[in-house]
Design a protein around this motif. Structure first.
Motif, PDB file in Angstrom:
ATOM      1  N   LYS A   1       0.836  -1.207   0.000  1.00  0.00           N
ATOM      2  CA  LYS A   1       0.000   0.000   0.000  1.00  0.00           C
ATOM      3  C   LYS A   1       0.870   1.256   0.000  1.00  0.00           C
ATOM      4  CE  LYS A   1      -3.810  -2.468   2.060  1.00  0.00           C
ATOM      5  NZ  LYS A   1      -4.270  -3.083   3.320  1.00  0.00           N
ATOM      6  N   HIS A   2       1.933   1.186   0.765  1.00  0.00           N
ATOM      7  CA  HIS A   2       2.886   2.289   0.787  1.00  0.00           C
ATOM      8  C   HIS A   2       3.453   2.540  -0.609  1.00  0.00           C
ATOM      9  CE1 HIS A   2       6.405   4.647   2.027  1.00  0.00           C
ATOM     10  NE2 HIS A   2       7.140   3.802   1.336  1.00  0.00           N
ATOM     11  N   SER A   3       3.884   1.464  -1.286  1.00  0.00           N
ATOM     12  CA  SER A   3       4.461   1.614  -2.628  1.00  0.00           C
ATOM     13  C   SER A   3       3.465   2.240  -3.587  1.00  0.00           C
ATOM     14  CB  SER A   3       4.874   0.258  -3.196  1.00  0.00           C
ATOM     15  OG  SER A   3       6.001  -0.208  -2.531  1.00  0.00           O
ATOM     16  N   MET A   4       2.207   1.833  -3.486  1.00  0.00           N
ATOM     17  CA  MET A   4       1.212   2.398  -4.389  1.00  0.00           C
ATOM     18  C   MET A   4       1.025   3.889  -4.123  1.00  0.00           C
ATOM     19  SD  MET A   4      -1.741  -0.363  -5.190  1.00  0.00           S
ATOM     20  CE  MET A   4      -2.020  -0.812  -3.491  1.00  0.00           C
ATOM     21  N   ARG A   5       0.951   4.236  -2.860  1.00  0.00           N
ATOM     22  CA  ARG A   5       0.781   5.657  -2.525  1.00  0.00           C
ATOM     23  C   ARG A   5       1.983   6.471  -3.008  1.00  0.00           C
ATOM     24  NH1 ARG A   5      -3.096   7.903   0.987  1.00  0.00           N
ATOM     25  NH2 ARG A   5      -2.682  10.125   1.258  1.00  0.00           N
ATOM     26  N   VAL A   6       3.173   5.976  -2.719  1.00  0.00           N
ATOM     27  CA  VAL A   6       4.372   6.680  -3.178  1.00  0.00           C
ATOM     28  C   VAL A   6       4.365   6.778  -4.700  1.00  0.00           C
ATOM     29  CG1 VAL A   6       6.895   6.543  -3.336  1.00  0.00           C
ATOM     30  CG2 VAL A   6       5.769   6.070  -1.169  1.00  0.00           C
ATOM     31  N   GLY A   7       3.966   5.699  -5.368  1.00  0.00           N
ATOM     32  CA  GLY A   7       3.902   5.703  -6.823  1.00  0.00           C
ATOM     33  C   GLY A   7       2.987   6.797  -7.361  1.00  0.00           C
ATOM     34  N   MET A   8       1.826   6.984  -6.703  1.00  0.00           N
ATOM     35  CA  MET A   8       0.899   8.029  -7.147  1.00  0.00           C
ATOM     36  C   MET A   8       1.505   9.414  -6.959  1.00  0.00           C
ATOM     37  SD  MET A   8      -2.916   6.713  -5.971  1.00  0.00           S
ATOM     38  CE  MET A   8      -2.627   7.591  -4.452  1.00  0.00           C
ATOM     39  N   ARG A   9       2.069   9.649  -5.796  1.00  0.00           N
ATOM     40  CA  ARG A   9       2.673  10.970  -5.537  1.00  0.00           C
ATOM     41  C   ARG A   9       3.845  11.234  -6.475  1.00  0.00           C
ATOM     42  NH1 ARG A   9      -1.281  11.449  -4.210  1.00  0.00           N
ATOM     43  NH2 ARG A   9      -2.275  11.219  -2.200  1.00  0.00           N
ATOM     44  N   PHE A  10       4.623  10.201  -6.696  1.00  0.00           N
ATOM     45  CA  PHE A  10       5.783  10.293  -7.571  1.00  0.00           C
ATOM     46  C   PHE A  10       5.336  10.664  -8.991  1.00  0.00           C
ATOM     47  CE2 PHE A  10       9.327   8.223  -9.955  1.00  0.00           C
ATOM     48  CZ  PHE A  10      10.388   8.781  -9.283  1.00  0.00           C
TER      49      PHE A  10
END
Lengths: 84, 85, 84, 85, 85, 84
Positions: free
Chosen positions: F64-73
């Motif tokens: 979930k963290h990776s997905m969130r970071v991916g969106m912000r990135f």
């Protein structure tokens, strides 16, 4: 030395490619290190003044450090006549 | 044609080994630099210059790292075991 | 198995290349680990006796450790009939 | 034949640079993700959801990491020194 | 000529995937070895042999690491999501 | 865009290859992280219940963290009009 011209070009291009890749990795690792050492407050989404100062000093110190290590490393490499 | 191919493969191997050797040196340098930075540089970053203590620590650190590298290289080749897994 | 001779040679050469690269990385990581764990004094530029002893023991332990892990790893790999 | 080869090399370089650029972005993402996970996520893993505090910490962490990345990028190119060792 | 090329690309992909698979296994092994060394081996290095306690710790560590690897592998493929970013 | 069809295929294949490699690396790093954070008892050779729970939560949180970071990135990447 005895390499045909075409192979020399290929070797030069390989070296250039490795240097580019390495400098991008260095860039990434420098960012990670200075961020890790300098940024610990996540109550705001922009850097605060003292975080910026810390990051810049960290980066400058790291670059000076790398240059110094590079010089020492080159000296030791040249002393080791046949390195293998 | 077959001879041509054999030469082709040999050349690939030469370039492959040159690349591996360079990658090895780059990695040695990077690990050395990272380690000596951790051991010698004050992480509070009060200034943007390395001070005298840090500079001499770095010089000695590089020298000692180099020694450790040689010692372990000798151990690995002495074991009859070239540095393989 | 069914690969033409030329491809078999290429596969063998690729494996050899990966093994060489991996063993050089292992060498680098072994040096970093034993240096980090054993060397903390930077008042002199040569290793002291007890640092040398520590480094040698560290390296020998690490190699024995790697061999043991390698054996266990191979056992588990062979148990996992179809690993994918 | 020579021209053919020259084109071949150029094309290799284009593909090589595209690959290097992508590797750079992937590494940037991975380091950012690893760092923000360490800074923001509670390692006791009491639940399998990110809570509100963790989520806003992550958003701010990404934003600040991005800023640090830009700052250091500018420093490296300003030094007349493109990001090379 | 076109057919020739298509075959060429396929072969590249086969070699590329074999290489990626091997790199994956090597990385799995290296991370496992590093982690279990940290968890099991006394860093004071009082002797150059692994003692009985360290050896059994290593065996159990490898076994547990393997289990965690499988569990997470299942989670990743179950999520409909193959292990992609 | 202007690339010949053959080169487009090659570029697509390169991207696919990098994505596969990256996802396998992510898998490896996820396993290492959750193992390191959750497993510390080596008196038995199988995971205990609470270790399993910890590993699963860790992995889910990480994803979930990776997905969130991916969106912000991705947002930041798209804001930076000309990224170079």
């Amino acid at each position: 030395d005895g390499l045909p011209e075409q192979d020399q070009a290929r070797m030069a291009s390989m070296i250039e490619h490795l240097q580019l890749r390495d400098s991008l990795r260095m860039y990434n690792s420098l960012v990670e290190r200075c961020f890790t050492d300098c940024v610990d407050n996540f109550t705001r989404k922009t850097l605060q003044k003292q975080e910026e100062t810390c990051v810049m000093r960290c980066a400058e110190k790291f670059l000076k450090h790398s240059m110094r290590v590079g010089m020492r490393f080159a000296e030791l490499n040249s002393q080791a006549a046949t390195p293998e | 044609m077959a001879a041509n191919n054999a030469v082709g493969i040999d050349k690939e191997q030469v370039f492959g080994m040159a690349e591996t050797e360079m990658e090895y040196r780059v990695e040695l340098f990077n690990r050395l630099a990272k380690t000596c930075f951790s051991k010698c540089v004050d992480k509070r970053y009060k200034e943007n210059e390395l001070n005298m203590g840090e500079n001499s620590c770095i010089d000695r650190c590089v020298s000692k790292y180099w020694q450790v590298n040689s010692m372990i290289g000798q151990l690995l080749s002495a074991g009859g075991r070239p540095p393989t897994m």
